[in-house]
Design a protein around this motif. Structure first.
Motif, short mmCIF file in Angstrom:
data_model
loop_
_atom_site.label_atom_id
_atom_site.label_comp_id
_atom_site.label_asym_id
_atom_site.label_seq_id
_atom_site.Cartn_x
_atom_site.Cartn_y
_atom_site.Cartn_z
N ALA A 129 0.83 -1.20 0.00
CA ALA A 129 0.00 0.00 0.00
C ALA A 129 0.87 1.25 0.00
CB ALA A 129 -0.92 0.00 1.21
N VAL A 130 0.53 2.21 -0.86
CA VAL A 130 1.25 3.48 -0.95
C VAL A 130 0.24 4.61 -1.15
CG1 VAL A 130 3.35 2.45 -1.90
CG2 VAL A 130 1.57 3.29 -3.44
N ARG A 131 0.72 5.83 -0.99
CA ARG A 131 -0.08 7.03 -1.23
C ARG A 131 0.49 7.73 -2.45
NH1 ARG A 131 -5.07 9.23 -0.27
NH2 ARG A 131 -4.99 11.41 0.36
N PHE A 132 -0.34 7.93 -3.47
CA PHE A 132 0.10 8.55 -4.71
C PHE A 132 -0.28 10.03 -4.76
CE2 PHE A 132 -0.49 4.10 -6.23
CZ PHE A 132 0.78 3.88 -6.74
N LEU A 133 0.55 10.81 -5.44
CA LEU A 133 0.22 12.17 -5.84
C LEU A 133 0.33 12.23 -7.36
CD1 LEU A 133 -0.28 15.24 -5.51
CD2 LEU A 133 2.20 15.50 -5.20
N VAL A 134 -0.76 12.58 -8.03
CA VAL A 134 -0.75 12.67 -9.49
C VAL A 134 0.17 13.82 -9.90
CG1 VAL A 134 -2.14 13.13 -11.54
CG2 VAL A 134 -3.06 11.71 -9.69
N ASP A 135 1.13 13.52 -10.77
CA ASP A 135 2.11 14.53 -11.20
C ASP A 135 2.36 14.35 -12.70
OD1 ASP A 135 4.11 16.34 -11.60
OD2 ASP A 135 5.46 15.55 -10.07
N THR A 136 1.65 15.12 -13.51
CA THR A 136 1.82 15.02 -14.96
C THR A 136 3.15 15.59 -15.42
OG1 THR A 136 0.63 17.11 -15.24
CG2 THR A 136 -0.66 15.08 -15.40
N GLY A 137 3.86 16.30 -14.53
CA GLY A 137 5.16 16.84 -14.88
C GLY A 137 6.30 15.86 -14.65
N ALA A 138 6.00 14.72 -14.04
CA ALA A 138 7.03 13.70 -13.80
C ALA A 138 7.00 12.69 -14.93
CB ALA A 138 6.78 13.01 -12.46
N SER A 139 8.15 12.41 -15.52
CA SER A 139 8.20 11.49 -16.65
C SER A 139 7.95 10.05 -16.23
CB SER A 139 9.54 11.59 -17.37
OG SER A 139 10.61 11.27 -16.48
N MET A 140 8.30 9.72 -14.98
CA MET A 140 8.12 8.36 -14.48
C MET A 140 7.55 8.38 -13.08
SD MET A 140 11.39 6.11 -15.78
CE MET A 140 12.59 7.41 -16.02
N VAL A 141 7.05 7.25 -12.65
CA VAL A 141 6.62 7.08 -11.26
C VAL A 141 7.85 7.18 -10.38
CG1 VAL A 141 5.59 5.49 -9.60
CG2 VAL A 141 4.67 5.64 -11.93
N SER A 142 7.82 8.05 -9.37
CA SER A 142 8.98 8.27 -8.49
C SER A 142 8.66 7.78 -7.09
CB SER A 142 9.35 9.75 -8.46
OG SER A 142 9.86 10.16 -9.71
N ILE A 143 9.55 6.96 -6.54
CA ILE A 143 9.30 6.26 -5.28
C ILE A 143 10.42 6.56 -4.30
CG2 ILE A 143 8.76 4.01 -4.26
CD1 ILE A 143 8.46 3.02 -7.21
N GLY A 144 10.05 6.83 -3.06
CA GLY A 144 11.03 7.00 -2.01
C GLY A 144 11.61 5.66 -1.56
N LEU A 145 12.71 5.71 -0.85
CA LEU A 145 13.44 4.50 -0.48
C LEU A 145 12.60 3.56 0.38
CD1 LEU A 145 16.13 3.05 -0.77
CD2 LEU A 145 16.95 4.30 1.25
N SER A 146 11.92 4.09 1.40
CA SER A 146 11.14 3.22 2.29
C SER A 146 10.00 2.53 1.55
CB SER A 146 10.58 4.04 3.46
OG SER A 146 11.62 4.49 4.31
N ASP A 147 9.30 3.28 0.69
CA ASP A 147 8.21 2.68 -0.08
C ASP A 147 8.75 1.59 -1.01
OD1 ASP A 147 6.03 4.06 0.98
OD2 ASP A 147 6.31 5.76 -0.38
N ALA A 148 9.91 1.85 -1.60
CA ALA A 148 10.50 0.86 -2.51
C ALA A 148 10.85 -0.43 -1.76
CB ALA A 148 11.75 1.44 -3.17
N ARG A 149 11.39 -0.29 -0.57
CA ARG A 149 11.73 -1.48 0.21
C ARG A 149 10.48 -2.25 0.61
NH1 ARG A 149 16.41 1.46 3.92
NH2 ARG A 149 18.17 1.02 2.53
N ARG A 150 9.42 -1.54 1.01
CA ARG A 150 8.19 -2.23 1.39
C ARG A 150 7.57 -2.96 0.20
NH1 ARG A 150 4.02 -0.02 2.47
NH2 ARG A 150 4.38 2.11 1.78
N ALA A 151 7.79 -2.42 -0.99
CA ALA A 151 7.26 -3.04 -2.20
C ALA A 151 8.15 -4.15 -2.72
CB ALA A 151 7.07 -1.98 -3.29
#
Length: 227
Positions: A129-151
């Motif tokens: 489970a994560v919390r998303f913020l829609v960002d049309t200015g970001a070319s890719m999905v960007s993930i912080g380190l803790s969220d990446a580890r949990r995933a």
């Protein structure tokens, strides 16, 4: 008169629970997007639903609306409802289309802007489970380190690179996300960037949004999966 009644009912609900509501224009625009069920509030074992753009209805688990939508479960900021004999999980501030809606052929989710105009969504990456913020200015999905580890993302096997952030240069790794889910939309094989530091939320960038048809109506953002 209808507008006054609607706003009054929302004020009463907001005293009892955390509520995400659309503006008047958004509420009346619901008919143009098809029959749907929106989760606008949760408190305890109860949920507040708007069905087909009507008045908010507070349901306890097991209760059913006049339109036949039954509340099955409330957990955190999500609820499971039975819609047209199908169980659907809805996150707070989101909506799902009913089977008789004109858009039901493809997966669709509606997001409503917060007071600052941002569109947030609860979802999952690789089942986490994560919390998303829609960002049309970001070319890719960007993930912080803790969220990446949990995933369970082995980001060290990704492609290292450096990117410029508001705080200066930062190390990132380009990875491929197995699954990314927002509401009823699930996409596989999404490109993402894992940052060396934690982020307050996951930026939902164009590597995901580029696979969607996006439509705005006031505070409402509708995502419809294309592929």
């Amino acid at each position: 008169m209808q507008f006054l009644l609607r706003r009054s009912s929302m004020r009463q609900i907001s005293k009892l629970c955390r509520v995400a509501v659309a503006s008047l224009g958004t509420a009346f625009a619901a008919a143009s997007f098809g029959a749907e069920v929106e989760l606008v509030g949760v408190f305890g074992a109860k949920a507040v639903l708007i069905v087909d753009g009507g008045a908010p209805k507070t349901l306890a688990v097991g209760e059913r609306t006049r339109e036949g939508v039954r509340l099955i479960e409330v957990r955190g900021e999500t609820a499971v409802v039975e819609v047209d004999r199908t169980l659907r999980r809805i996150a707070l501030g989101q909506a799902v289309l009913r089977a008789d809606g004109p858009q039901a052929a493809s997966a669709t989710v509606s997001l409503f802007a917060d007071s600052s105009g941002h569109h947030f969504a609860n979802g999952m990456i690789n089942g986490a489970a994560v919390r998303f913020l829609v960002d049309t200015g970001a070319s890719m999905v960007s993930i912080g380190l803790s969220d990446a580890r949990r995933a369970g993302i082995d980001y060290r096997r990704g492609i290292p690179a450096r990117t410029q952030t508001a705080s200066g240069p930062a190390m990132v790794w380009k990875v491929r996300l197995d699954t990314l889910r927002v509401g009823d939309i699930t996409v596989h094989g999404v490109d993402g960037l894992v940052h060396e530091n934690d982020l307050p939320f996951v930026l939902l960038g164009m590597s995901f949004l580029g696979r969607m048809d996006m439509q705005r109506d006031g505070d409402r953002l509708v995502l419809r999966k294309r592929y």
